[in-house]
Design an enzyme around this catalytic site. Sequence first.
Site, PDB file in Angstrom:
ATOM      1  N   GLU A  83      12.675  74.947  88.727  1.00 40.28           N
ATOM      2  CA  GLU A  83      11.923  74.457  87.567  1.00 40.28           C
ATOM      3  C   GLU A  83      11.849  75.503  86.447  1.00 40.28           C
ATOM      4  O   GLU A  83      10.783  75.924  86.010  1.00 40.28           O
ATOM      5  CB  GLU A  83      10.509  74.036  87.981  1.00 40.28           C
ATOM      6  CG  GLU A  83      10.487  72.853  88.931  1.00 40.28           C
ATOM      7  CD  GLU A  83       9.087  72.413  89.313  1.00 40.28           C
ATOM      8  OE1 GLU A  83       8.903  71.248  89.698  1.00 40.28           O
ATOM      9  OE2 GLU A  83       8.147  73.251  89.238  1.00 40.28           O
TER      10      GLU A  83
ATOM     11  N   GLU B 241      12.277  66.568  93.952  1.00 37.37           N
ATOM     12  CA  GLU B 241      10.870  66.617  94.351  1.00 37.37           C
ATOM     13  C   GLU B 241      10.124  65.394  93.838  1.00 37.37           C
ATOM     14  O   GLU B 241      10.276  65.013  92.671  1.00 37.37           O
ATOM     15  CB  GLU B 241      10.157  67.851  93.771  1.00 37.37           C
ATOM     16  CG  GLU B 241      10.580  69.196  94.304  1.00 37.37           C
ATOM     17  CD  GLU B 241       9.746  70.314  93.680  1.00 37.37           C
ATOM     18  OE1 GLU B 241       8.607  70.031  93.233  1.00 37.37           O
ATOM     19  OE2 GLU B 241      10.236  71.447  93.628  1.00 37.37           O
TER      20      GLU B 241
END
Length: 665
Positions: A152, A309
Amino acid sequence: MTTWPTHVRGLAWGADYNPEQWPEDVWDDDVELMRRAGVNLVSVAIFSWALLEVEEGRYEFGWLDRVLDRLHAGGIRVDLATATAAPPPWLTTAHPEMLPETADGVRLSHGSRQSYCPSSPVYRAKAVALARALAERYRDHPALAAWHVNNEYGCHVPRCYCDRCAEGFRAWLRARHGTLDALNEAWGTAFWSQHYTSWDQVLPPRATPTSHNPGQLLDFDRFSSDALLELFKAERDVLRELTPDVPVTTNFMAAGFSGLDYWKWAAEVDFVSNDHYTRGEDDERHVDLAYSADLVRGLAGGRPWLLMEHSTSAVNWQPRNIAKLPGELRRNSYAHVARGADGTLFFQWRQSRAGSERYHSAMVPHAGPDTKVYREVEQVGAEYGRLAELVGSTVAAEVAVVFDWESWWALSQPNHPTGDFAYPDHVFAHYRALWRAGVTVDFVPPGADLSGYRLVVVPALYAVDDVTPYERYVEGGGHLLVTYLSGITDTRGHVRLGGYPGAFRELLGVRTEEFHPLRAGQAVALDDGSPVAVWTEHLHADGAKVLASYADGPLPGVPAVTRNERGDGVAWYVACGLTGDGLERLLRTALDQAGVEVGPGGDVEVVRRRGEVAGTAVSWLVAVNHGGGDVELPATGVELLSGARASGSVVVPAGGVVVLREEEV
């Protein structure tokens, strides 16, 4: 080059796996529970740097060897992380200069994650060295399916303002603009005595007495996205050198994150992966999920992508972390699959006992496998095992929405006509109206080839240099719908003179002489009854047909919605903040005139994936019912989850999912 995790059979199903958080005697139980749940892919070592490189240059891989060996023995493939998302304390203590700084000059401390400056040569060298050590050790390990670089990027530190970044910014500006004269022109530095006479005078947009130069802000956004991308590429290139047949990715956060220009990033990964979490208190969180999935499919260029995710139930970082209701985990997973994902993974496998995310849900909750969550995990895992034929199939759409991170950056700057406008909310409002019409949407970048679409929606494409692709599309027979705050500036941020909407004025056959944003909470109406909030403007129809005008407010009788025929196509302009039913009615009219087939709408979403089975073209209908009542759809084929045959119609039960291999009638 391989472009998908290797040797993963069927749809990918699994999670982030963090065995280092648990005693080793738990690991065998983990593998057995994974097998029960049908898990075939897990991400490992994402935040493991401190336990892999325990001091500078001393690696301890033994525990990771044992983890990967166990997973391989259990038939589970590994998306192996480079572990560079969280530098260890020994590194930040020895090199505090690698820590990021805020615009106020505050150096952020170690103690969470992403504690690094993207321009730090120390961080880059150590991250690349760790990636190389991992690749050298595990390049031949049979569990290795893909590389997961960092995690991320930019999530917590999308911008750093330290002296290293100032140096990097100046080098980036030289490459972009060439000379100081060109930079001064691009930034309009004649305003407020900002004219630069030396490159050393140029700084990041640190804290100043009042608002920054808009060109400086926009270029710093571009630089910051590129600086993080260079970090990714440095690790990726080492991995490609040592393991050319193992694909490399990093997880995006596409729908709600403005920090990175993901159109540029998507071109640099071997396959696109994304993280998405629903907003627990949002009654339309399933629409936001669809929005994210369609945007990620656009980033993937229509190819299959991986959901890296999402959550089995509640997260831990929202103001109120609402648990998912029975069946919601399943619906969320299938909604991503419907829109092109070839796998869905969770954060995380086993719910943590300690640490910041200990209340974030997982596939195995604190309460263990005898739970609603794990039983649903087992159910979906078993069902995914019956859907291998979907892998590699794609989604086609007749409608496109143009999405632009640079316009988002520009419109987020201060000193615009209203502080009530938010680019992502504006785009989502138009997407939601299309979703409610049952229409599948592709997201495309500015300048994309639009020839395959019947209708293209352009929401607030603020910064534009070239409208030729849009003119060519309309003249060739396309239907284009452009909203306010489009075409206002060029990509330097310079306002286009002669009236708004600037670059699109001629194509749309309109001219706006002045913006009239509304007061806080103010609402006006159009003469067709449509409600308007946030925005109005003083528009003139210069050849376009007026479809609706203001009935009240600051501009009664002034045009608000227009339609202009040009060549063989049509260009619509929405010069006001249409909301609710008014926006839905307008888009349904545009869909109808463009010849777009709409779906059932309401609470059920229906998407088709198309591909081949044994050399024969096949389509699959994936229907997800978010409502409280059964829905009957016209369809003929075999329902893959139940094995039942549908003849003429299929019932999608309340809160349920149907995956049908369709047959031509």
